[in-house]
Write a protein that holds these residues in place. Sequence first.
Motif, PDB file in Angstrom:
ATOM      1  N   GLY A 104      88.630  69.493  43.750  1.00  0.00           N
ATOM      2  CA  GLY A 104      87.662  68.370  42.758  1.00  0.00           C
ATOM      3  C   GLY A 104      87.637  67.031  43.987  1.00  0.00           C
ATOM      4  O   GLY A 104      87.897  66.990  44.111  1.00  0.00           O
ATOM      5  N   ILE A 105      86.167  66.774  42.400  1.00  0.00           N
ATOM      6  CA  ILE A 105      85.561  65.952  43.008  1.00  0.00           C
ATOM      7  C   ILE A 105      84.731  65.379  42.313  1.00  0.00           C
ATOM      8  O   ILE A 105      84.110  65.655  41.498  1.00  0.00           O
ATOM      9  CB  ILE A 105      84.641  66.300  44.239  1.00  0.00           C
ATOM     10  N   ARG A 106      85.656  64.077  41.619  1.00  0.00           N
ATOM     11  CA  ARG A 106      84.284  63.414  41.598  1.00  0.00           C
ATOM     12  C   ARG A 106      84.508  61.062  41.761  1.00  0.00           C
ATOM     13  O   ARG A 106      85.827  60.527  42.460  1.00  0.00           O
ATOM     14  CB  ARG A 106      85.515  62.849  39.711  1.00  0.00           C
ATOM     15  N   ILE A 107      83.654  60.745  41.709  1.00  0.00           N
ATOM     16  CA  ILE A 107      82.973  59.500  42.406  1.00  0.00           C
ATOM     17  C   ILE A 107      82.900  58.663  40.827  1.00  0.00           C
ATOM     18  O   ILE A 107      81.850  58.473  40.143  1.00  0.00           O
ATOM     19  CB  ILE A 107      82.576  59.737  43.057  1.00  0.00           C
ATOM     20  N   GLU A 108      83.971  57.700  40.326  1.00  0.00           N
ATOM     21  CA  GLU A 108      83.642  57.050  39.583  1.00  0.00           C
ATOM     22  C   GLU A 108      83.488  55.041  39.370  1.00  0.00           C
ATOM     23  O   GLU A 108      84.585  54.868  39.688  1.00  0.00           O
ATOM     24  CB  GLU A 108      84.577  57.330  38.604  1.00  0.00           C
ATOM     25  N   ASN A 109      82.849  54.700  38.859  1.00  0.00           N
ATOM     26  CA  ASN A 109      82.448  53.677  38.773  1.00  0.00           C
ATOM     27  C   ASN A 109      82.048  52.920  37.409  1.00  0.00           C
ATOM     28  O   ASN A 109      81.359  53.652  36.636  1.00  0.00           O
ATOM     29  CB  ASN A 109      82.250  52.258  40.003  1.00  0.00           C
ATOM     30  N   LEU A 110      82.277  51.319  37.369  1.00  0.00           N
ATOM     31  CA  LEU A 110      82.587  51.694  35.771  1.00  0.00           C
ATOM     32  C   LEU A 110      81.181  50.398  35.862  1.00  0.00           C
ATOM     33  O   LEU A 110      80.783  49.560  36.880  1.00  0.00           O
ATOM     34  CB  LEU A 110      82.951  50.566  34.667  1.00  0.00           C
ATOM     35  N   GLN A 111      80.346  50.400  34.895  1.00  0.00           N
ATOM     36  CA  GLN A 111      78.714  49.669  35.221  1.00  0.00           C
ATOM     37  C   GLN A 111      78.887  48.994  34.608  1.00  0.00           C
ATOM     38  O   GLN A 111      78.336  49.633  33.041  1.00  0.00           O
ATOM     39  CB  GLN A 111      77.697  50.347  36.050  1.00  0.00           C
ATOM     40  N   VAL A 112      78.019  47.849  34.089  1.00  0.00           N
ATOM     41  CA  VAL A 112      77.414  46.857  32.457  1.00  0.00           C
ATOM     42  C   VAL A 112      75.935  47.115  32.914  1.00  0.00           C
ATOM     43  O   VAL A 112      75.709  46.635  34.067  1.00  0.00           O
ATOM     44  CB  VAL A 112      77.824  46.068  32.678  1.00  0.00           C
ATOM     45  N   VAL A 113      75.337  46.930  31.646  1.00  0.00           N
ATOM     46  CA  VAL A 113      73.605  47.057  31.605  1.00  0.00           C
ATOM     47  C   VAL A 113      73.064  45.951  31.506  1.00  0.00           C
ATOM     48  O   VAL A 113      74.012  44.639  30.995  1.00  0.00           O
ATOM     49  CB  VAL A 113      73.713  47.771  29.814  1.00  0.00           C
ATOM     50  N   THR A 114      72.304  45.337  32.011  1.00  0.00           N
ATOM     51  CA  THR A 114      71.725  44.080  32.876  1.00  0.00           C
ATOM     52  C   THR A 114      71.043  43.780  31.617  1.00  0.00           C
ATOM     53  O   THR A 114      69.721  44.777  31.947  1.00  0.00           O
ATOM     54  CB  THR A 114      71.372  43.614  34.321  1.00  0.00           C
ATOM     55  N   PRO A 115      70.318  42.431  31.921  1.00  0.00           N
ATOM     56  CA  PRO A 115      69.323  42.176  30.877  1.00  0.00           C
ATOM     57  C   PRO A 115      68.308  42.460  31.641  1.00  0.00           C
ATOM     58  O   PRO A 115      68.074  42.472  32.873  1.00  0.00           O
ATOM     59  CB  PRO A 115      69.286  40.054  30.788  1.00  0.00           C
TER      60      PRO A 115
END
Length: 603
Positions: free
Chosen positions: A522-533
Amino acid sequence: MRQTFDETTDRSFGPRHVPLIRQAMAEQGLDGLLVPHEDEHQNEYLPAANDRLAWATGFTGSAGAAVILKDKAAVFVDGRYALQVRDQVDTGLFEIRDLVEGGVPAYLETAAGKGQKIGYDPRLHSPDALAHLQAAAARAGAELRPVTPNPLDKAWGEARPPQPVAPVAPHPLEYAGEESSAKRARIGGALAGGADAAVLTAPASIAWLFNVRGGDVIRSPLPLAQAILNRDGTARLFLDPQKVTPDLPAWLGNQVRLETPEDLPAALGDLRGKKVVVDPAQSSAWYFEALAAAGAEVVRAEDPCTLPRACKNAVEVEGARKAHARDGAALSRFLHWLATEGQTNPPDEITAVSKLEAFREATGALKDLSFDTIAGAASNGAIVHYRPTQRLNKRAEPGSLLLIDSGAQYLDGTTDVTRTVAIGEPSAEMRERFTLVLKGHLALARVRFPAGTTGTHLDALARMALWAHGLDYDHGTGHGVGSYLGVHEGPQRIAKAPNTVALRPGMILSNEPGYYKEGAYGIRIENLQVVTPPEAIPGGERPMLGFETLTLAPIDRRLVAVDLLTSEERAQLDAYHTRVLAVVGPQVEPEVRAWLEHACAPV
């Protein structure tokens, strides 16, 4: 906080407990019983005292249900738990059914008998879900009957664990960023339909609104409580007195009246003649029935805290940056260990999980994991949301992939990150598939979009490279994440399924495309990201929102087929790794720093 790997249940639970449940059913004149996974607060993760499905069946997943009839029974899970359910549940006693395709309603239509009375606990079912179940039972000629007490609880008896009473403590303004009184005034003054009050039952909403945190729910700093928020910002908070810490009353202030859960029915009665907001997706049918009986006018609307909670303020966003910088150092130490000792002596899944948690504990700031770590070696990595146990534990081998999906709870933020690492030399196919996933991940990280865009609109960006090769994955691409709250938070998400909630500044989401080859890897690449103004783009006509990546940890360059990346994608990956090195490098030891410089070198 230490993750455990021996399941708290076993296949004997059903054979031992179902006869007790059936006896309690018979004493109440019932022919069957519905057993949902959800508890009185509609929690995803449950305290032991509320995990009725696990006690009845042995299944410990975070989503499921069961139906127990006099002469047959079934347990329902989604595709994430196809392996786990057969490992934990006696399939001679329970038929295994799909939770999504047809689910419990379809089963009731065919399995329930004419004239049968099937019990349900109105505290455990949302009104909308209950309506579907009632309609299905009616088509079979059966009747769903509310029951008090729950026959399962009666069968569980004195063996049932006590309800949790973890202390509820203030969540300081340096992390919350806004006073509770300001939140209450803002939310109360904007209640849907001009309502007089709102009944809140979601622990995350209560924690956020009152700027408190607890420990009643595993992996989430949540207190089990209820609240009534009035239009003028005053509130009544129903909390077990054993949870009340000495400084809590002063923290809440004189506009919040502390009461006990036993006071709640009478408090609902006090709402006679008033318009009251209740969220049918968050609150059980019991609240709707109690309010209707009291003579209140129920306004079915979304929990008024849900959207404001999702849009993090500047303090919460900065806290998320700090939490991810700290977490990135712990994760980089773990990846260094995998790249050195882990290559010469490949670990098994449990060893990898324990090692990663130890690196996080060494920060001195870890409050808990944000979920039980998913570590899948080789073929286990192809099982989405697989969790290692002593029975299923597998050792990584040269030429395989190890998928690690993990997260942490810190006072200033919640993390969730997935990295896929090559053990030994990866195959050409592994590198190709990994790079296709990476292309989708990069596309979703760099996209700019106008106000009003939803996660559904963006989902295809993460899949296009895979689709072009006839490939796909069967889970969502992104879920919302709380601020030292739940790792899964709505209402925002990125997925194929329609979602009408527009992405707004301050929302934190995961970016986690994947690929899974059954029986192989299995392959998964995960980052968290925040919506910018929204910002103007030179030459453009409309301001555009975007994403700022929060997660900081190297991506395994050995798995990148550079020739499949465009020049823009190569520059984007290099820029990300430059940032990882700049932020994480100064935090780690010289030998880890030397490895990190190599891991973050340009592709």
